[in-house]
Design a protein around this motif. Structure first.
Motif, PDB file in Angstrom:
ATOM      1  N   MET A   7       0.609  -1.254   0.154  1.00 27.46           N
ATOM      2  CA  MET A   7      -0.009   0.022  -0.074  1.00 27.46           C
ATOM      3  C   MET A   7       0.907   1.420   0.017  1.00 27.46           C
ATOM      4  O   MET A   7       1.748   1.400   0.639  1.00 27.46           O
ATOM      5  N   VAL A   8       0.495   2.283  -0.865  1.00 31.77           N
ATOM      6  CA  VAL A   8       1.346   3.320  -0.985  1.00 31.77           C
ATOM      7  C   VAL A   8       0.263   4.572  -0.454  1.00 31.77           C
ATOM      8  O   VAL A   8      -0.708   4.682  -1.135  1.00 31.77           O
ATOM      9  N   ILE A   9       0.518   5.151   0.529  1.00 30.87           N
ATOM     10  CA  ILE A   9      -0.354   6.439   1.307  1.00 30.87           C
ATOM     11  C   ILE A   9       0.373   7.670   0.586  1.00 30.87           C
ATOM     12  O   ILE A   9       1.419   8.055   0.375  1.00 30.87           O
ATOM     13  N   GLU A  10      -0.765   8.421  -0.045  1.00 27.05           N
ATOM     14  CA  GLU A  10      -0.249   9.685  -0.383  1.00 27.05           C
ATOM     15  C   GLU A  10      -1.288  10.834   0.278  1.00 27.05           C
ATOM     16  O   GLU A  10      -2.407  10.532   0.318  1.00 27.05           O
ATOM     17  N   VAL A  11      -0.313  11.663   0.892  1.00 29.68           N
ATOM     18  CA  VAL A  11      -1.201  12.808   1.509  1.00 29.68           C
ATOM     19  C   VAL A  11      -1.333  14.117   0.774  1.00 29.68           C
ATOM     20  O   VAL A  11      -0.378  14.573   0.087  1.00 29.68           O
ATOM     21  N   ARG A  12      -2.576  14.537   0.594  1.00 29.21           N
ATOM     22  CA  ARG A  12      -2.923  15.687  -0.167  1.00 29.21           C
ATOM     23  C   ARG A  12      -3.658  16.812   0.611  1.00 29.21           C
ATOM     24  O   ARG A  12      -4.445  16.173   1.544  1.00 29.21           O
ATOM     25  N   PRO A  13      -3.652  17.798   0.045  1.00 28.22           N
ATOM     26  CA  PRO A  13      -4.516  19.002   0.927  1.00 28.22           C
ATOM     27  C   PRO A  13      -5.908  18.517   0.726  1.00 28.22           C
ATOM     28  O   PRO A  13      -6.467  18.013  -0.323  1.00 28.22           O
ATOM     29  N   ALA A  14      -6.653  18.813   1.951  1.00 29.57           N
ATOM     30  CA  ALA A  14      -8.372  18.186   2.178  1.00 29.57           C
ATOM     31  C   ALA A  14      -9.195  19.532   1.425  1.00 29.57           C
ATOM     32  O   ALA A  14      -9.497  20.455   2.032  1.00 29.57           O
ATOM     33  N   ALA A  15      -9.357  19.316   0.145  1.00 35.26           N
ATOM     34  CA  ALA A  15      -9.842  20.357  -0.626  1.00 35.26           C
ATOM     35  C   ALA A  15     -10.996  19.653  -1.353  1.00 35.26           C
ATOM     36  O   ALA A  15     -12.026  20.659  -1.811  1.00 35.26           O
ATOM     37  N   VAL A  16     -11.449  18.502  -1.259  1.00 34.91           N
ATOM     38  CA  VAL A  16     -12.577  17.775  -1.964  1.00 34.91           C
ATOM     39  C   VAL A  16     -13.643  17.448  -0.793  1.00 34.91           C
ATOM     40  O   VAL A  16     -13.516  16.650  -0.038  1.00 34.91           O
ATOM     41  N   PHE A  17     -14.820  17.935  -1.021  1.00 29.72           N
ATOM     42  CA  PHE A  17     -15.832  18.051  -0.095  1.00 29.72           C
ATOM     43  C   PHE A  17     -16.448  16.548   0.354  1.00 29.72           C
ATOM     44  O   PHE A  17     -16.285  16.109   1.619  1.00 29.72           O
ATOM     45  N   ASP A  18     -16.493  15.769  -0.895  1.00 29.56           N
ATOM     46  CA  ASP A  18     -17.002  14.259  -0.499  1.00 29.56           C
ATOM     47  C   ASP A  18     -15.838  13.609   0.159  1.00 29.56           C
ATOM     48  O   ASP A  18     -15.984  12.616   1.004  1.00 29.56           O
ATOM     49  N   ASP A  19     -14.561  13.685  -0.253  1.00 30.55           N
ATOM     50  CA  ASP A  19     -13.534  13.152   0.519  1.00 30.55           C
ATOM     51  C   ASP A  19     -13.466  13.540   1.908  1.00 30.55           C
ATOM     52  O   ASP A  19     -13.130  12.722   3.073  1.00 30.55           O
ATOM     53  N   VAL A  20     -13.433  14.866   2.245  1.00 31.49           N
ATOM     54  CA  VAL A  20     -13.726  15.231   3.708  1.00 31.49           C
ATOM     55  C   VAL A  20     -14.792  14.559   4.410  1.00 31.49           C
ATOM     56  O   VAL A  20     -14.499  14.045   5.492  1.00 31.49           O
ATOM     57  N   ARG A  21     -15.786  14.603   3.832  1.00 27.91           N
ATOM     58  CA  ARG A  21     -17.133  14.213   4.472  1.00 27.91           C
ATOM     59  C   ARG A  21     -16.964  12.478   4.756  1.00 27.91           C
ATOM     60  O   ARG A  21     -17.211  12.093   5.512  1.00 27.91           O
ATOM     61  N   ALA A  22     -16.258  11.974   4.087  1.00 31.71           N
ATOM     62  CA  ALA A  22     -15.719  10.589   4.001  1.00 31.71           C
ATOM     63  C   ALA A  22     -15.175  10.294   5.564  1.00 31.71           C
ATOM     64  O   ALA A  22     -15.239   9.238   6.041  1.00 31.71           O
ATOM     65  N   LEU A  23     -14.457  11.039   5.814  1.00 26.89           N
ATOM     66  CA  LEU A  23     -13.653  10.974   7.025  1.00 26.89           C
ATOM     67  C   LEU A  23     -14.373  11.590   8.311  1.00 26.89           C
ATOM     68  O   LEU A  23     -14.122  10.960   9.495  1.00 26.89           O
ATOM     69  N   VAL A  24     -14.833  12.714   8.072  1.00 24.36           N
ATOM     70  CA  VAL A  24     -15.288  13.575   9.356  1.00 24.36           C
ATOM     71  C   VAL A  24     -16.942  13.615   9.072  1.00 24.36           C
ATOM     72  O   VAL A  24     -17.512  14.277  10.102  1.00 24.36           O
ATOM     73  N   GLY A  25     -17.678  13.403   8.339  1.00 20.18           N
ATOM     74  CA  GLY A  25     -19.048  13.388   8.112  1.00 20.18           C
ATOM     75  C   GLY A  25     -19.628  12.179   8.674  1.00 20.18           C
ATOM     76  O   GLY A  25     -19.129  11.423   9.191  1.00 20.18           O
ATOM     77  N   PRO A  26     -21.052  12.499   8.675  1.00 19.13           N
ATOM     78  CA  PRO A  26     -21.880  11.449   9.124  1.00 19.13           C
ATOM     79  C   PRO A  26     -22.381  10.406   8.326  1.00 19.13           C
ATOM     80  O   PRO A  26     -22.019  10.383   7.276  1.00 19.13           O
ATOM     81  N   LYS A  27     -22.625   9.309   9.027  1.00 16.60           N
ATOM     82  CA  LYS A  27     -22.993   8.096   8.243  1.00 16.60           C
ATOM     83  C   LYS A  27     -24.481   8.232   7.575  1.00 16.60           C
ATOM     84  O   LYS A  27     -25.216   7.969   6.722  1.00 16.60           O
ATOM     85  N   ARG A  28     -25.375   9.271   8.539  1.00 13.74           N
ATOM     86  CA  ARG A  28     -26.660   9.572   8.170  1.00 13.74           C
ATOM     87  C   ARG A  28     -26.612  10.978   8.100  1.00 13.74           C
ATOM     88  O   ARG A  28     -25.860  11.757   8.705  1.00 13.74           O
ATOM     89  N   ASP A  29     -27.293  11.456   6.853  1.00 13.51           N
ATOM     90  CA  ASP A  29     -27.294  13.097   6.867  1.00 13.51           C
ATOM     91  C   ASP A  29     -27.810  13.778   7.839  1.00 13.51           C
ATOM     92  O   ASP A  29     -27.604  15.082   8.035  1.00 13.51           O
ATOM     93  N   ASP A  30     -28.991  13.349   8.527  1.00 11.30           N
ATOM     94  CA  ASP A  30     -29.480  14.143   9.810  1.00 11.30           C
ATOM     95  C   ASP A  30     -28.630  13.973  11.016  1.00 11.30           C
ATOM     96  O   ASP A  30     -29.013  14.772  12.118  1.00 11.30           O
ATOM     97  N   ALA A  31     -27.522  13.290  11.218  1.00  6.30           N
ATOM     98  CA  ALA A  31     -26.909  13.272  12.275  1.00  6.30           C
ATOM     99  C   ALA A  31     -25.769  14.400  12.346  1.00  6.30           C
ATOM    100  O   ALA A  31     -25.549  15.032  11.450  1.00  6.30           O
ATOM    101  N   SER A  32     -25.725  14.783  13.828  1.00  3.01           N
ATOM    102  CA  SER A  32     -25.088  16.182  14.159  1.00  3.01           C
ATOM    103  C   SER A  32     -23.574  15.534  14.422  1.00  3.01           C
ATOM    104  O   SER A  32     -23.185  15.924  15.842  1.00  3.01           O
ATOM    105  N   VAL A  33     -22.734  15.003  13.729  1.00  5.80           N
ATOM    106  CA  VAL A  33     -21.393  14.712  14.102  1.00  5.80           C
ATOM    107  C   VAL A  33     -20.561  15.956  14.024  1.00  5.80           C
ATOM    108  O   VAL A  33     -20.857  17.054  13.708  1.00  5.80           O
ATOM    109  N   CYS A  34     -19.248  15.869  14.424  1.00  5.54           N
ATOM    110  CA  CYS A  34     -18.554  17.167  14.675  1.00  5.54           C
ATOM    111  C   CYS A  34     -17.887  17.544  13.519  1.00  5.54           C
ATOM    112  O   CYS A  34     -17.715  18.795  13.419  1.00  5.54           O
ATOM    113  N   TRP A  35     -17.648  16.985  12.319  1.00  4.16           N
ATOM    114  CA  TRP A  35     -17.234  17.584  11.119  1.00  4.16           C
ATOM    115  C   TRP A  35     -15.992  18.260  11.544  1.00  4.16           C
ATOM    116  O   TRP A  35     -15.601  18.763  10.438  1.00  4.16           O
TER     117      TRP A  35
END
Length: 193
Positions: free
Chosen positions: A1-29
């Motif tokens: 596995m090769v890990i690449e680190v990039r600036p967090a600029a893509v909403f869907d990618d940020v959401r995958a890590l810090v967003g909720p599993k359900r749209d109505d959940a109030s997680v930290c983000w």
């Protein structure tokens, strides 16, 4: 596995890590240290994601680690002055340098134990350096080898920051999950240490 680190600029990618599993959940983000508490506490559900999307219009919110094109890790990184750490009474200011802060390290379940947090810390250093920061601070747990609940390990562990070349600068009065937090710093310069 090769890990690449990039600036967090893509909403869907940020959401995958810090967003909720359900749209109505109030997680930290990962907004808790980025915005004032009153604003953070007032937002609910989809409002939080919309706020993050708006923030991303002004640029990345940190860095993401990718395994191929799949986001597997997150680190929140920003100038300390732009976070609530600028006014935090439990985490001291050691000088007047306009330092940046890295305050949240998150690795997706199923990818832990693969060195991703170490790659994220190195990526945070590179991102802060590229942004012109004179130093990067972190406020990890000093758990002295004790087990830390994964949910509360978001601040990172002192040993991981030491392995990346951060040095202990000050103790704090902040405690997270029963463990004291310490202020650690990586001094940045143009040589690319």
């Amino acid at each position: 596995m090769v890990i690449e680190v990039r600036p967090a600029a893509v909403f869907d990618d940020v959401r995958a890590l810090v967003g909720p599993k359900r749209d109505d959940a109030s997680v930290c983000w990962c907004l808790s240290y980025r915005i004032p508490s009153k604003v953070n506490n007032a937002m609910r559900g989809q409002e939080r994601g919309a706020f993050v999307a708006k923030l991303l219009e002004d640029g990345p919110l940190g860095v993401l680690a990718y395994d191929d094109d799949t986001p597997v890790g997150w680190a929140a990184v920003a100038p300390r002055a732009d976070t609530t750490f600028a006014r935090n009474r439990k985490i001291p200011h050691v000088d007047d340098l306009p330092v940046w802060s890295v305050w949240c390290i998150r690795v997706r379940p199923g990818h832990r134990g693969e060195g991703i947090s170490h790659a994220l810390i190195r990526g945070a250093i590179d991102y802060a350096r590229a942004g012109g920061a004179p130093a990067l601070e972190a406020y990890p747990l000093d758990n002295a080898g004790a087990r830390v609940d994964q949910t509360m390990a978001y601040a990172g562990l002192r040993t991981n920051f030491e392995a990346a070349g951060f040095r202990h600068v000050a103790d704090t009065t902040s405690v997270l999950s029963g463990h004291p937090r310490v202020l650690m710093r990586f001094d940045l310069d143009s040589r690319g240490d």
